[in-house]
Design an enzyme around this catalytic site. Structure first.
Site, PDB file in Angstrom:
ATOM      1  N   LYS A   1       0.886  -1.316   0.047  1.00 29.39           N
ATOM      2  CA  LYS A   1      -0.108   0.033   0.061  1.00 29.39           C
ATOM      3  C   LYS A   1       1.100   1.341  -0.040  1.00 29.39           C
ATOM      4  CE  LYS A   1      -3.302   2.996   0.681  1.00 29.39           C
ATOM      5  NZ  LYS A   1      -4.360   3.165  -0.140  1.00 29.39           N
TER       6      LYS A   1
ATOM      7  N   LYS B   1      -0.701  11.739   6.455  1.00 28.53           N
ATOM      8  CA  LYS B   1      -0.371  10.704   7.122  1.00 28.53           C
ATOM      9  C   LYS B   1       0.461   9.359   6.430  1.00 28.53           C
ATOM     10  CE  LYS B   1      -3.364   7.437   7.622  1.00 28.53           C
ATOM     11  NZ  LYS B   1      -3.813   6.206   7.266  1.00 28.53           N
TER      12      LYS B   1
HETATM   13  P1  NAP Z   1     -12.649   8.326   8.419  1.00 24.01           P
HETATM   14  O1  NAP Z   1     -13.742   8.753   7.539  1.00 24.01           O
HETATM   15  O2  NAP Z   1     -11.637   9.558   9.241  1.00 24.01           O
HETATM   16  O3  NAP Z   1     -13.104   7.131   9.348  1.00 24.01           O
HETATM   17  C1  NAP Z   1     -12.037   6.839  10.680  1.00 24.01           C
HETATM   18  C2  NAP Z   1     -12.745   5.951  11.291  1.00 24.01           C
HETATM   19  O4  NAP Z   1     -12.024   5.432  12.370  1.00 24.01           O
HETATM   20  C3  NAP Z   1     -13.952   6.503  12.235  1.00 24.01           C
HETATM   21  O5  NAP Z   1     -15.186   5.380  12.192  1.00 24.01           O
HETATM   22  C4  NAP Z   1     -13.403   6.659  13.633  1.00 24.01           C
HETATM   23  O6  NAP Z   1     -14.438   6.784  14.477  1.00 24.01           O
HETATM   24  C5  NAP Z   1     -12.677   5.540  13.750  1.00 24.01           C
HETATM   25  N1  NAP Z   1     -11.468   6.015  14.474  1.00 24.01           N
HETATM   26  C6  NAP Z   1     -10.479   6.823  14.412  1.00 24.01           C
HETATM   27  N2  NAP Z   1      -9.533   6.740  15.394  1.00 24.01           N
HETATM   28  C7  NAP Z   1     -10.125   5.923  16.419  1.00 24.01           C
HETATM   29  C8  NAP Z   1      -9.702   5.463  17.739  1.00 24.01           C
HETATM   30  N3  NAP Z   1      -8.386   5.633  18.165  1.00 24.01           N
HETATM   31  N4  NAP Z   1     -10.427   4.463  18.149  1.00 24.01           N
HETATM   32  C9  NAP Z   1     -11.515   3.893  17.695  1.00 24.01           C
HETATM   33  N5  NAP Z   1     -11.923   4.412  16.477  1.00 24.01           N
HETATM   34  C10 NAP Z   1     -11.303   5.304  15.832  1.00 24.01           C
HETATM   35  O7  NAP Z   1     -11.218   7.824   7.636  1.00 24.01           O
HETATM   36  P2  NAP Z   1     -11.451   6.925   6.146  1.00 24.01           P
HETATM   37  O8  NAP Z   1     -11.482   7.594   4.951  1.00 24.01           O
HETATM   38  O9  NAP Z   1     -12.768   5.932   6.379  1.00 24.01           O
HETATM   39  O10 NAP Z   1     -10.047   6.203   6.242  1.00 24.01           O
HETATM   40  C11 NAP Z   1      -9.838   5.071   7.214  1.00 24.01           C
HETATM   41  C12 NAP Z   1      -8.588   4.232   6.748  1.00 24.01           C
HETATM   42  O11 NAP Z   1      -8.712   3.958   5.179  1.00 24.01           O
HETATM   43  C13 NAP Z   1      -7.499   5.248   6.885  1.00 24.01           C
HETATM   44  O12 NAP Z   1      -6.350   4.522   7.407  1.00 24.01           O
HETATM   45  C14 NAP Z   1      -7.189   5.686   5.634  1.00 24.01           C
HETATM   46  O13 NAP Z   1      -5.650   6.026   5.210  1.00 24.01           O
HETATM   47  C15 NAP Z   1      -7.637   4.295   4.564  1.00 24.01           C
HETATM   48  N6  NAP Z   1      -7.898   4.732   3.135  1.00 24.01           N
HETATM   49  C16 NAP Z   1      -8.786   5.792   2.873  1.00 24.01           C
HETATM   50  C17 NAP Z   1      -9.283   6.272   1.702  1.00 24.01           C
HETATM   51  C18 NAP Z   1     -10.072   7.161   1.300  1.00 24.01           C
HETATM   52  O14 NAP Z   1     -10.219   7.307  -0.026  1.00 24.01           O
HETATM   53  N7  NAP Z   1     -10.782   7.795   2.262  1.00 24.01           N
HETATM   54  C19 NAP Z   1      -8.524   5.218   0.640  1.00 24.01           C
HETATM   55  C20 NAP Z   1      -7.630   4.149   0.905  1.00 24.01           C
HETATM   56  C21 NAP Z   1      -7.456   4.022   2.152  1.00 24.01           C
HETATM   57  P3  NAP Z   1     -15.308   8.020  14.769  1.00 24.01           P
HETATM   58  O15 NAP Z   1     -16.469   8.074  14.000  1.00 24.01           O
HETATM   59  O16 NAP Z   1     -15.584   8.030  16.123  1.00 24.01           O
HETATM   60  O17 NAP Z   1     -14.677   9.242  14.408  1.00 24.01           O
END
Ligand code: NAP
Length: 299
Positions: A173, A241
């Site tokens: 990744k 990040k």
């Molecule tokens: P996001 O919308 O910010 O969601 C993050 C999730 O993680 C939320 O449900 C949050 O809970 C939870 N969370 C964060 N810290 C936590 C903790 N300490 N304890 C418990 N729950 C926690 O982010 P996302 O875009 O879905 O991304 C998630 C992952 O996928 C990341 O690693 C990102 O790099 C990867 N990713 C993202 C994409 C993209 O296009 N967005 C593409 C590929 C990979 P709350 O609801 O309480 O905040």
């Protein structure tokens, strides 16, 4: 029809549609989200909401996490009421977040002490891929455990490749992210050059996207830049990040990454200007400021 429940922890931009797709594929889902209202919303669609990651792991032989960063996966896996406290013997924790390969290996070692397994299975394809179930999934961990979990991956993705042992999914990744960041930088730079030259931006993209310069970024994000649409599919702060994890890993191995370092600095200038929550196509704004021209179509 699958009948064992799948645990899902982290219902954000990515996690929520991925969990929905598992439910559409027939898997019962037990979910947990730090902010409980999101878990309640999924429960209204037929999932079962649990009170902690430990409870999810007690209820499910396979537990998926999709949270933000390395410390967040550590907290839900190894922290109080974490997965490791509840996981069954021979249970599997699949982490689909993008995090550090070394933190992944540490969690895998702790799960092994409990007779359980870990797969690192980060994804590419963005929120669009998460919604449509077309993610690319790169998986590290034991090959037999990967085979056991393949039907679950097929519920969320299209290209699913086992790339090696624990941590190698995350390494792959990071390779993906070096390519994505560098390509977005080239698209931003090219569009600013085109704008300053007085080119028709729509026709320019149309003319070059099918040739050797074509890319996912040009095809999907180029049109957003020229329309001034900077809404996030993938946020600048999350890209940063990933670039920090890449540069730390490269530093440990004494591998210079001059291009990636430059893009990291350009994204830093966007964060400083308050654009951290915008999509990565906002990288065009950094080049626009340097060149004193905006790459936008009128109207
Ligand atoms: P996001 O919308 O910010 O969601 C993050 C999730 O993680 C939320 O449900 C949050 O809970 C939870 N969370 C964060 N810290 C936590 C903790 N300490 N304890 C418990 N729950 C926690 O982010 P996302 O875009 O879905 O991304 C998630 C992952 O996928 C990341 O690693 C990102 O790099 C990867 N990713 C993202 C994409 C993209 O296009 N967005 C593409 C590929 C990979 P709350 O609801 O309480 O905040």
């Amino acid at each position: 029809m699958p009948d064992a429940p799948i645990g899902f922890i982290g219902l954000g931009i990515m996690g929520l549609p991925m969990a929905r797709n598992l439910m559409k594929a027939g898997f019962p889902v037990v979910c947990y989200n730090r902010t409980s209202s999101t878990a309640q919303a999924l429960a209204a669609e037929g999932a079962k909401a649990a009170g902690s990651p430990k409870e999810v792991a007690e209820a499910c032989p396979i537990v998926i996490t999709m949270v933000t960063d390395s410390p967040d996966v550590e907290a839900v896996a190894l922290g109080p009421k974490g997965i490791v406290e509840g996981i069954r013997r021979d249970g599997v924790h699949i982490d689909m977040s993008t995090i550090s390969p070394s933190v992944t290996r540490k969690i895998a070692a702790r799960l092994k002490e409990k007779g359980a397994h870990m797969l690192d299975a980060p994804v590419s394809g963005g929120s669009w891929g998460a919604q449509s179930g077309t993610l690319s999934i790169m998986v590290g961990g034991d090959a037999a455990v990967f085979q056991r979990c393949l039907p679950v991956f097929k519920g969320m993705g299209q290209s699913i490749v086992h790339v090696g042992g624990n941590g190698m999914g995350q390494v792959t990744k990071l390779v993906n992210q070096i390519l994505v960041a560098g390509t977005m930088n080239a698209v931003a730079e090219a569009l600013v050059f085109a704008a300053k030259s007085g080119a028709d931006l729509e026709k320019t993209i149309e003319a070059v996207k099918g040739g050797a310069a074509g890319s996912w970024q040009l095809q999907n994000l180029g049109p957003r830049v020229i329309k001034g649409d900077f809404a996030p599919g993938f946020m600048v702060k999350l890209q940063q990040k990933d670039l920090r994890i890449i540069l730390d890993s490269a530093g440990e191995m004494h591998v210079p990454l001059p291009g990636t370092s430059l893009v990291h600095q350009l994204f830093a200038s966007l964060e400083a200007a308050g654009f951290g929550d915008e999509g990565t196509q906002a990288l065009a704004k950094a080049h626009e400021r340097l060149a004193g021209v905006e790459a936008r179509v009128k109207g």
